[in-house]
Design an enzyme around this catalytic site. Structure first.
Site, short mmCIF file in Angstrom:
data_model
loop_
_atom_site.label_atom_id
_atom_site.label_comp_id
_atom_site.label_asym_id
_atom_site.label_seq_id
_atom_site.Cartn_x
_atom_site.Cartn_y
_atom_site.Cartn_z
N MET A 133 41.98 53.97 40.96
CA MET A 133 40.74 54.20 41.70
C MET A 133 40.96 55.13 42.88
SD MET A 133 38.69 52.54 39.87
CE MET A 133 37.15 52.52 40.76
N ASP A 155 49.97 55.85 50.14
CA ASP A 155 50.45 54.80 49.25
C ASP A 155 51.78 54.32 49.82
OD1 ASP A 155 51.23 53.22 46.85
OD2 ASP A 155 49.49 54.19 45.96
N VAL A 195 43.69 49.56 47.53
CA VAL A 195 45.00 49.03 47.12
C VAL A 195 44.78 47.91 46.11
CG1 VAL A 195 46.03 49.66 49.35
CG2 VAL A 195 45.22 47.32 48.99
N GLU A 231 44.20 44.57 44.10
CA GLU A 231 43.22 43.51 44.39
C GLU A 231 43.94 42.20 44.71
OE1 GLU A 231 40.16 44.12 44.74
OE2 GLU A 231 38.84 42.62 43.87
N LYS A 284 45.22 42.89 51.04
CA LYS A 284 44.09 43.62 51.62
C LYS A 284 43.97 43.30 53.11
CE LYS A 284 41.57 44.93 47.68
NZ LYS A 284 41.33 46.26 47.23
N SER A 344 36.60 44.77 44.06
CA SER A 344 35.52 44.43 43.13
C SER A 344 35.26 42.94 43.12
CB SER A 344 35.80 44.93 41.71
OG SER A 344 37.13 45.18 41.50
N HIS A 378 31.80 50.24 46.25
CA HIS A 378 32.34 49.89 44.94
C HIS A 378 32.15 51.01 43.93
CE1 HIS A 378 32.38 47.32 41.14
NE2 HIS A 378 33.61 47.33 41.62
N ASN A 436 35.08 52.71 37.30
CA ASN A 436 36.18 53.37 36.62
C ASN A 436 35.70 54.01 35.31
OD1 ASN A 436 38.76 54.01 35.65
ND2 ASN A 436 39.05 51.96 34.78
N ASN A 443 28.30 44.34 37.87
CA ASN A 443 29.17 43.45 37.11
C ASN A 443 28.57 42.06 36.98
OD1 ASN A 443 31.03 45.36 36.52
ND2 ASN A 443 32.33 44.94 38.28
P1 NAD Z 1 46.06 50.30 40.95
O1 NAD Z 1 47.05 49.23 40.75
O2 NAD Z 1 45.91 51.36 39.93
O3 NAD Z 1 46.39 51.04 42.32
C1 NAD Z 1 46.70 50.38 43.51
C2 NAD Z 1 47.57 51.28 44.35
O4 NAD Z 1 47.70 50.70 45.63
C3 NAD Z 1 48.98 51.45 43.79
O5 NAD Z 1 49.29 52.83 43.69
C4 NAD Z 1 49.85 50.79 44.83
O6 NAD Z 1 51.13 51.36 44.97
C5 NAD Z 1 49.02 50.97 46.08
N1 NAD Z 1 49.35 50.11 47.19
C6 NAD Z 1 49.83 48.85 47.18
N2 NAD Z 1 50.03 48.43 48.45
C7 NAD Z 1 49.67 49.44 49.26
C8 NAD Z 1 49.68 49.61 50.67
N3 NAD Z 1 50.10 48.66 51.50
N4 NAD Z 1 49.22 50.78 51.16
C9 NAD Z 1 48.80 51.75 50.34
N5 NAD Z 1 48.80 51.65 49.01
C10 NAD Z 1 49.25 50.51 48.48
O7 NAD Z 1 44.68 49.57 41.24
P2 NAD Z 1 43.20 50.11 41.02
O8 NAD Z 1 42.76 49.77 39.65
O9 NAD Z 1 43.13 51.50 41.49
O10 NAD Z 1 42.37 49.16 41.99
C11 NAD Z 1 42.31 49.39 43.36
C12 NAD Z 1 41.14 48.64 43.94
O11 NAD Z 1 39.94 49.10 43.34
C13 NAD Z 1 41.16 47.14 43.73
O12 NAD Z 1 40.62 46.52 44.86
C14 NAD Z 1 40.25 46.95 42.54
O13 NAD Z 1 39.66 45.67 42.49
C15 NAD Z 1 39.22 48.00 42.81
N6 NAD Z 1 38.45 48.44 41.62
C16 NAD Z 1 39.10 48.65 40.45
C17 NAD Z 1 38.38 49.06 39.34
C18 NAD Z 1 39.07 49.30 38.03
O14 NAD Z 1 38.39 49.38 37.02
N7 NAD Z 1 40.38 49.45 38.01
C19 NAD Z 1 36.99 49.28 39.44
C20 NAD Z 1 36.37 49.09 40.68
C21 NAD Z 1 37.12 48.67 41.76
#
Ligand code: NAD
Length: 727
Positions: A336, A355, A412, A414, A419, A441, A462, A465, A512
């Site tokens: 995301m 990151d 970051v 979930e 968080k 989410s 929000h 994806n 959702n």
């Molecule tokens: P992901 O696992 O692909 O990416 C998360 C990233 O955060 C990783 O690169 C990780 O290294 C990094 N990270 C971890 N700790 C960190 C820190 N302290 N500082 C900076 N970066 C850090 O996850 P994602 O799918 O991109 O999801 C991210 C957020 O978006 C979550 O809250 C998720 O619920 C939300 N979200 C996801 C979707 C989906 O379909 N994947 C849809 C909507 C919202």
């Protein structure tokens, strides 16, 4: 060069005749960002054409636009929405045809010099010209998108386009609204020359000079003729060949639309009945007739309404204050985060992407680059723009440079503890005015807000994806979020070219919360014995872009399951996840499309139902003492769709959104809910809320509490009203 300017008060067309007696007619609709053909603009054009027709000194006519990076966006949607009845529709179609016919019959060569979007009526005008010139700029796109509004090109497009470029290339444009970039238009023979945006006038005049000579004209026509392949020319030259092309086109349309959209079918009919069979005047009459049969249908109304609603949503926010968001930050360069950083940078913002490791950042940056490359390839971006956009993203593993950012989006992993930690660090690293958004989410937003020192400047944002392709963003204010923060979030979403919908905080937010019950209900039906493919196919026939089981595979069974479990614990019984789904999710390696194994097995480009899932379900059934049964088609569809309507009604009741239109936009843009039905609540209104209540009651008896009609459904049904009028 002498320049003879003829000013016209209130006339969006400016006539300018140069020393070579080339008449330049420039369209510039006052007070609008883009040119659209309204009645007035058409009438004024007609007058100018009459005047030019009579002027024997004129050597050529060139039509251009006075707007920056935009030619003509099409007909005025407001006027389309106001069409009263079939006769009115026919008259509107004929009015445009008449004016464009005047261009087509001008005694001198006519040229459209196109820079920027040239859509619908704009392209039909250009088609009436003898020649078209286009700029090689990513914004130059030619298309006939009428079918997307449930109508067909009614100003000559169905006649002149196939004539010009041949059936095989014209039909995908007419039936599918396909976008054609400038350079491709030239290759297809849709355009006769490429000009540079900065030299439209000079190069346009040079072109005119050429086509004023016989040899120049012959050269242009020869090149044009060459752009169609010999095979295609032979095929369309005989009735049997044409029949093959029509059959193929019909097959493609039906595959894409499941027969739910009549417009491309009618457009195909018009072409079929007229191409090489009737002279243009008769063809135009038929085109107007078919246009009139479509313009007042509920499907066209729904599509037009949706279009207008999404335009309104895009204009949401503060109309008089334009907030300047120059710099942004993103925490997390994952799936995301990379998408959000990419969209921010494309909006022209300087972006800090943070990151925890350079490796994660490297991955994020290559995801961004890959997305941009795709855009460059599709000519949505130039290489130069891509390079600039890449340079605007500064990767970092600490908070350097965060102090002066306007807005930051946290994306970051979930996890509540993570968080909380990350948001605290972030708040200490940014300035007092920086707006902090979270892309969570499923975590309770107000719990996150409670740990913030400046909750006024904290908000949920929000994204869906894949960020790159999903047009919707839910904006979720917390209890203490300030109005300015909401406006800034709306502005960010708009700057990214996406559609903002402000929704109240509740588990699953709006989209959702409504979509997951649909997926869970589908899992129930699967457990009861319905075949995966039948389930998917029935909902596709209803108009969903893909069936529910395929959708879960697409999202990822692990991700979907986790979301379903979160909602189950939030909403209790009515969102109970069937144990069959537990079985599949807990199998460990059934992840969906991403590892090729889900409800389907994915091999290369094909998919087939996964036998293993069937075995798992059978075991679950045996254990739970469920014997498989058949469910009639109508019940399959109603169980899946009406459970969404029910949840949508609860969302209105609880003011997650107040406006049915916002809910419909969110479901169409966020889930692809059948656009021709106008949205979930529009569908409910058309079907009749009372009937829906009865169906829900029937299902409640058969399948339990989860179908208990929402209070608002009962209220609306009892008053005989509709969702749209009741709000
Ligand atoms: P992901 O696992 O692909 O990416 C998360 C990233 O955060 C990783 O690169 C990780 O290294 C990094 N990270 C971890 N700790 C960190 C820190 N302290 N500082 C900076 N970066 C850090 O996850 P994602 O799918 O991109 O999801 C991210 C957020 O978006 C979550 O809250 C998720 O619920 C939300 N979200 C996801 C979707 C989906 O379909 N994947 C849809 C909507 C919202």
């Amino acid at each position: 060069m002498i320049s003879l300017k003829v000013p016209h008060h209130g006339n969006p067309w400016t006539l300018d005749i140069d020393s070579a007696w080339i008449a330049w007619l420039t369209f510039d609709l006052k007070g609008e960002k883009v040119n659209v053909f309204n009645e007035h603009a058409l009438a004024e054009l007609e007058m100018m054409l009459d005047q030019l027709h009579a002027d024997e000194r004129i050597k050529a006519l060139v039509l251009t636009s006075g707007k920056r990076d935009s030619f003509i966006a099409g007909a005025d949607i407001e006027e389309l929405a106001k069409i009263k009845d079939d006769e009115d529709a026919r008259a509107k179609s004929q009015a445009g045809q008449t004016v464009f016919e005047k261009i087509a019959t001008m005694p001198v060569p006519t040229v459209a010099a196109i820079h920027g979007a040239c859509m619908g009526g704009g392209l039909e005008m250009a088609l009436a010209c003898d020649y078209r010139l286009v700029t090689d700029h990513p914004k130059t796109i030619l298309a006939l998108p009428e079918v997307n509004l449930g109508i067909l090109p009614g100003w000559g497009g169905t006649q002149r386009l196939p004539q010009l470029i041949g059936l095989a290339m014209a039909l995908p444009m007419i039936l599918g609204g396909k976008n054609i970039p400038g350079k491709k238009a030239y290759r297809m023979g849709l355009a006769d020359g490429i000009i540079a945006e900065a030299f439209v006038r000079q190069q346009g005049a040079d072109f005119v000079e050429r086509v004023l000579t016989r040899s120049g004209r012959a050269k242009v026509m020869k090149r044009r003729a060459k752009s169609q392949s010999r095979v295609m020319k032979m095929l369309q030259a005989n009735p049997l060949g044409r029949a093959i092309i029509y059959r193929q086109s019909l097959k493609q349309v039906l595959k894409k639309t499941n027969g739910n959209y009549p417009a491309p079918l009618k457009a195909l009919k018009v072409v079929q009945k007229t191409f090489r069979r009737r002279p243009i005047d008769q063809g135009l009459v038929l085109e107007a007739t078919y246009f009139s049969k479509l313009a007042c249908t509920p499907i066209s109304r729904n599509l037009v309404n949706l279009f207008q609603a999404s335009q309104r949503a895009k204009k949401a926010g503060a109309p008089d204050v334009k907030l300047e968001l120059r710099s942004g930050g993103v925490l997390g360069a994952g799936l995301m985060g990379a998408g959000i950083a990419s969209a921010m940078s494309r909006a022209g913002m300087a972006v800090r992407l943070k990151d925890i490791s350079w490796e994660a950042l490297g991955k994020g940056l290559s995801t961004i680059a890959k997305g941009y490359k795709g855009r460059v390839k599709r000519r949505r971006m130039t290489q130069g723009e891509m390079d600039q956009a890449m340079l605007r993203v500064a990767p970092t593993i600490d908070f350097t440079g965060f102090a002066n950012l306007d807005i930051v989006v946290e994306a970051v992993i979930e996890n509540m503890d993570l968080k909380v930690k990350v948001l605290r660090e972030l708040e200490d690293s940014v300035g007092p005015d920086t707006i902090i958004c979270t892309n969570t989410s499923s975590l309770p937003l107000n719990d996150l807000a409670a740990i913030m020192k400046r909750p006024k400047r904290f908000i949920g944002l929000h994204f869906f994806n894949p960020v790159d392709r999903m047009p919707l963003v839910e904006i979720v204010p917390c209890k203490k979020t300030s109005k300015e923060t909401i406006l800034a979030a709306v502005q960010l979403v708009k700057d990214m070219g996406k559609i903002p919908v402000v929704v109240g905080d509740c588990p699953g937010f709006l989209v959702n919360r409504i979509l997951i019950p649909y997926l869970v209900e589908s899992a129930w039906m699967f457990e009861e014995g319905i075949d995966i493919e039948r389930l998917d196919s029935l909902l596709e026939q209803f108009g969903m872009p893909m069936g529910p089981m395929a959708l879960v595979d697409e999202v990822g069974i692990d991700v979907g399951y986790k979301a379903a479990k979160t909602l189950e614990s939030a909403y209790g019984d009515r969102m109970n996840v069937p144990s069959a789904l537990d079985e599949v999710a807990e199998s460990g390696d059934l992840l969906g499309k991403k590892n090729g194994k889900g409800f389907y097995i994915y091999e290369k480009k094909s998919k087939k139902p996964n036998e293993r899932v069937y075995r798992l379900i059978e075991e679950a059934r045996r254990r739970d003492g469920i014997s498989p049964r058949d469910i009639p088609d109508g019940d399959v569809i109603d169980r899946a769709i009406l459970i969404m309507v029910n949840e949508a009604a609860r969302c209105l009741e609880e003011h997650v959104v107040d406006d049915p239109e916002a809910l419909d936009i969110a479901m169409v843009m966020g889930t692809g809910f059948a656009p021709f039905r106008g949205g979930l609540l529009r569908y409910a209104d058309e079907r009749g809320v009372r009937e829906i209540m009865h169906r829900l009651e029937e299902f409640e008896q058969k399948y339990g509490e989860r179908f208990k009609p929402a209070r608002l459904i009962e209220k609306v049904a009892k008053s005989g009203g509709r969702f749209y009028s009741n709000n």
